[in-house]
Motif scaffolding. Structure first.
Motif, PDB file in Angstrom:
ATOM      1  N   GLU A   7       0.821  -1.210   0.000  1.00  0.00           N
ATOM      2  CA  GLU A   7       0.000   0.000   0.000  1.00  0.00           C
ATOM      3  C   GLU A   7       0.859   1.266   0.000  1.00  0.00           C
ATOM      4  O   GLU A   7       0.450   2.306  -0.515  1.00  0.00           O
ATOM      5  CB  GLU A   7      -0.932  -0.007   1.212  1.00  0.00           C
ATOM      6  CG  GLU A   7      -2.027  -1.071   1.136  1.00  0.00           C
ATOM      7  CD  GLU A   7      -2.800  -1.207   2.439  1.00  0.00           C
ATOM      8  OE1 GLU A   7      -2.417  -0.563   3.437  1.00  0.00           O
ATOM      9  OE2 GLU A   7      -3.787  -1.971   2.452  1.00  0.00           O
ATOM     10  N   CYS A   8       2.063   1.190   0.563  1.00  0.00           N
ATOM     11  CA  CYS A   8       2.976   2.345   0.570  1.00  0.00           C
ATOM     12  C   CYS A   8       3.535   2.643  -0.820  1.00  0.00           C
ATOM     13  O   CYS A   8       4.004   3.756  -1.072  1.00  0.00           O
ATOM     14  CB  CYS A   8       4.134   2.102   1.530  1.00  0.00           C
ATOM     15  SG  CYS A   8       3.682   2.033   3.266  1.00  0.00           S
ATOM     16  N   GLU A   9       3.534   1.644  -1.699  1.00  0.00           N
ATOM     17  CA  GLU A   9       4.100   1.772  -3.044  1.00  0.00           C
ATOM     18  C   GLU A   9       5.508   2.362  -3.008  1.00  0.00           C
ATOM     19  O   GLU A   9       5.797   3.395  -3.626  1.00  0.00           O
ATOM     20  CB  GLU A   9       3.183   2.627  -3.928  1.00  0.00           C
ATOM     21  CG  GLU A   9       1.805   2.024  -4.122  1.00  0.00           C
ATOM     22  CD  GLU A   9       0.928   2.851  -5.046  1.00  0.00           C
ATOM     23  OE1 GLU A   9       1.279   4.023  -5.305  1.00  0.00           O
ATOM     24  OE2 GLU A   9      -0.102   2.325  -5.510  1.00  0.00           O
ATOM     25  N   PRO A  10       6.414   1.716  -2.281  1.00  0.00           N
ATOM     26  CA  PRO A  10       7.770   2.291  -2.139  1.00  0.00           C
ATOM     27  C   PRO A  10       8.590   2.171  -3.411  1.00  0.00           C
ATOM     28  O   PRO A  10       8.412   1.245  -4.203  1.00  0.00           O
ATOM     29  CB  PRO A  10       8.378   1.436  -1.022  1.00  0.00           C
ATOM     30  CG  PRO A  10       7.698   0.101  -1.176  1.00  0.00           C
ATOM     31  CD  PRO A  10       6.282   0.428  -1.578  1.00  0.00           C
ATOM     32  N   ASP A  11       9.503   3.124  -3.589  1.00  0.00           N
ATOM     33  CA  ASP A  11      10.487   3.038  -4.665  1.00  0.00           C
ATOM     34  C   ASP A  11      11.695   2.226  -4.211  1.00  0.00           C
ATOM     35  O   ASP A  11      12.380   1.606  -5.031  1.00  0.00           O
ATOM     36  CB  ASP A  11      10.937   4.436  -5.073  1.00  0.00           C
ATOM     37  CG  ASP A  11       9.789   5.250  -5.655  1.00  0.00           C
ATOM     38  OD1 ASP A  11       9.206   4.812  -6.663  1.00  0.00           O
ATOM     39  OD2 ASP A  11       9.465   6.305  -5.091  1.00  0.00           O
ATOM     40  N   LEU A  12      11.985   2.265  -2.912  1.00  0.00           N
ATOM     41  CA  LEU A  12      13.105   1.529  -2.317  1.00  0.00           C
ATOM     42  C   LEU A  12      12.664   1.002  -0.956  1.00  0.00           C
ATOM     43  O   LEU A  12      11.850   1.636  -0.280  1.00  0.00           O
ATOM     44  CB  LEU A  12      14.326   2.436  -2.124  1.00  0.00           C
ATOM     45  CG  LEU A  12      14.891   3.136  -3.355  1.00  0.00           C
ATOM     46  CD1 LEU A  12      15.912   4.193  -2.928  1.00  0.00           C
ATOM     47  CD2 LEU A  12      15.526   2.145  -4.304  1.00  0.00           C
ATOM     48  N   VAL A 215       8.400   2.423   8.788  1.00  0.00           N
ATOM     49  CA  VAL A 215       8.649   3.842   8.569  1.00  0.00           C
ATOM     50  C   VAL A 215       8.549   4.142   7.079  1.00  0.00           C
ATOM     51  O   VAL A 215       9.268   3.564   6.270  1.00  0.00           O
ATOM     52  CB  VAL A 215      10.044   4.243   9.093  1.00  0.00           C
ATOM     53  CG1 VAL A 215      10.321   5.707   8.785  1.00  0.00           C
ATOM     54  CG2 VAL A 215      10.130   3.994  10.594  1.00  0.00           C
ATOM     55  N   GLU A 216       7.665   5.045   6.742  1.00  0.00           N
ATOM     56  CA  GLU A 216       7.510   5.479   5.361  1.00  0.00           C
ATOM     57  C   GLU A 216       8.049   6.902   5.236  1.00  0.00           C
ATOM     58  O   GLU A 216       7.604   7.811   5.935  1.00  0.00           O
ATOM     59  CB  GLU A 216       6.036   5.446   4.931  1.00  0.00           C
ATOM     60  CG  GLU A 216       5.814   5.841   3.490  1.00  0.00           C
ATOM     61  CD  GLU A 216       4.346   5.809   3.087  1.00  0.00           C
ATOM     62  OE1 GLU A 216       4.061   6.011   1.889  1.00  0.00           O
ATOM     63  OE2 GLU A 216       3.488   5.619   3.971  1.00  0.00           O
ATOM     64  N   VAL A 217       9.037   7.085   4.369  1.00  0.00           N
ATOM     65  CA  VAL A 217       9.694   8.378   4.201  1.00  0.00           C
ATOM     66  C   VAL A 217       9.493   8.846   2.765  1.00  0.00           C
ATOM     67  O   VAL A 217       9.769   8.108   1.822  1.00  0.00           O
ATOM     68  CB  VAL A 217      11.195   8.289   4.513  1.00  0.00           C
ATOM     69  CG1 VAL A 217      11.885   9.610   4.231  1.00  0.00           C
ATOM     70  CG2 VAL A 217      11.407   7.871   5.955  1.00  0.00           C
ATOM     71  N   GLU A 218       9.024  10.066   2.613  1.00  0.00           N
ATOM     72  CA  GLU A 218       8.899  10.679   1.295  1.00  0.00           C
ATOM     73  C   GLU A 218       9.939  11.791   1.180  1.00  0.00           C
ATOM     74  O   GLU A 218       9.940  12.733   1.968  1.00  0.00           O
ATOM     75  CB  GLU A 218       7.495  11.246   1.087  1.00  0.00           C
ATOM     76  CG  GLU A 218       7.290  11.844  -0.305  1.00  0.00           C
ATOM     77  CD  GLU A 218       5.880  12.375  -0.506  1.00  0.00           C
ATOM     78  OE1 GLU A 218       5.626  12.897  -1.621  1.00  0.00           O
ATOM     79  OE2 GLU A 218       5.058  12.273   0.412  1.00  0.00           O
ATOM     80  N   LEU A 219      10.821  11.649   0.199  1.00  0.00           N
ATOM     81  CA  LEU A 219      11.848  12.664  -0.033  1.00  0.00           C
ATOM     82  C   LEU A 219      11.348  13.643  -1.069  1.00  0.00           C
ATOM     83  O   LEU A 219      10.885  13.253  -2.141  1.00  0.00           O
ATOM     84  CB  LEU A 219      13.139  12.004  -0.516  1.00  0.00           C
ATOM     85  CG  LEU A 219      13.818  11.046   0.462  1.00  0.00           C
ATOM     86  CD1 LEU A 219      15.056  10.436  -0.188  1.00  0.00           C
ATOM     87  CD2 LEU A 219      14.171  11.741   1.755  1.00  0.00           C
ATOM     88  N   LYS A 220      11.440  14.935  -0.740  1.00  0.00           N
ATOM     89  CA  LYS A 220      10.966  15.974  -1.661  1.00  0.00           C
ATOM     90  C   LYS A 220      12.133  16.910  -1.990  1.00  0.00           C
ATOM     91  O   LYS A 220      12.912  17.253  -1.124  1.00  0.00           O
ATOM     92  CB  LYS A 220       9.835  16.771  -1.002  1.00  0.00           C
ATOM     93  CG  LYS A 220       8.587  15.938  -0.757  1.00  0.00           C
ATOM     94  CD  LYS A 220       7.467  16.817  -0.238  1.00  0.00           C
ATOM     95  CE  LYS A 220       6.185  16.021  -0.032  1.00  0.00           C
ATOM     96  NZ  LYS A 220       5.079  16.871   0.453  1.00  0.00           N
TER      97      LYS A 220
END
Length: 220
Positions: A7-12, A215-220
Motif C-alpha cells: 500500500e505504501c508503493e515504495p520506490d526503495l 517507517v515510510e519516508v517521502e523525499l521531496k
C-alpha cells in the motif's frame, strides 16, 4: 506487513538489520520474506548485531544468502542509484561509535570505517546511510564531521516498554530510561531516522505500549 508495504508503493525498501535473532536455527522465513519484498521494490540491507552474532555462531554467510534472495547487502559499501530521475548514493555501515582518534575497537576498525565514510561522502549525490546502531549518529560528535544527508537506524526497539509521560524504559547499549527512542533527529546538517522496528527482545522485557512500525519516508 507485506500488505501494508504494498500500500505504501515504495520506490526503495531499507532494512537496517536484526531481521532474525542471533540464536535462530531456521532462517528460511527471513529469506522468504526478502524474496517477497523484492517483488515490491529494490531492497538495501545493512547488518545488525543479531545477523553478525548469528554468522559468528554458525559460520553461515548471511550476506551471500540475503543477496541470493534479492537484497543488496551493504557493509562498508555503497552503491549509486537513480530513482525517478533523482541521484542517490546508498551505503551501509555497522558500528557503535567512531572515536576521534579512530582507534580499533570491538565493533571494527574505526580508521577503515572513517575512510569508507570519507569515500562515500565524496559525491554530489544525495547521501543515505543505513546503520543499525544509532549511538554513533546521535551521541558522538565525530559523526558530524561526515557529510551525510540522511541516516536510517534502529536497534533501540523504541525502548521496549513505553511508559506514559516517561518514554522508553530500556534500550540496548543505552540502559534504562535513555530518552527519546524513535522519530526524526537533527544532528548537525544530517537527519537521522530512528525506527521502533517490528520485533521485540523478550529476554529483557516484553514489548509494551510500543506499537511496531514500518517507517515510510517521502523525499521531496
Amino acid at each position: 506487513m507485506l500488505k501494508k508495504l504494498k500500500e505504501c508503493e515504495p520506490d526503495l525498501i531499507f532494512i537496517t538489520g536484526d531481521l532474525i535473532n542471533s540464536d535462530e536455527n531456521e532462517i528460511s522465513p527471513m529469506l522468504d520474506l526478502v524474496k517477497k519484498l523484492r517483488e515490491i521494490a529494490p531492497i538495501y540491507f545493512s547488518l545488525g548485531n543479531h545477523e553478525i552474532e548469528y554468522e559468528k555462531r554458525t559460520g553461515i554467510d548471511l550476506t551471500e544468502k540475503l543477496e541470493k534472495a534479492g537484497a543488496k547487502v551493504l557493509e562498508e559499501k555503497f552503491v549509486d542509484v537513480t530513482v525517478k530521475g533523482q541521484k542517490f548514493r546508498i551505503g551501509g555501515l555497522y558500528t557503535v561509535y567512531i572515536p576521534e582518534d579512530y582507534e580499533v575497537h570491538e565493533w571494527g576498525n574505526a580508521k577503515e570505517q572513517a575512510e569508507f565514510l570519507k569515500e562515500m561522502e565524496d559525491t554530489e549525490r544525495y547521501k543515505i546511510l543505513l546503520s543499525h546502531i544509532p549511538n554513533t549518529w546521535m551521541y558522538y560528535d565525530t559523526a558530524a564531521t561526515f557529510d551525510l544527508n540522511l541516516i536510517f537506524t534502529g536497534h533501540a526497539h523504541g525502548g521496549q516498554a513505553i511508559l506514559p509521560f516517561v518514554g522508553g524504559l530500556y534500550a540496548p547499549d543505552m540502559g534504562y530510561f535513555p530518552g527519546r527512542l524513535s522519530g526524526v533527529y537533527e544532528k548537525g546538517h544530517t537527519q537521522v531516522i530512528l525506527s521502533r522496528g517490528l520485533g521485540s527482545n523478550t529476554e529483557v522485557i516484553p514489548r509494551f505500549n510500543n506499537i511496531p512500525e514500518i517507517v515510510e519516508v517521502e523525499l521531496k
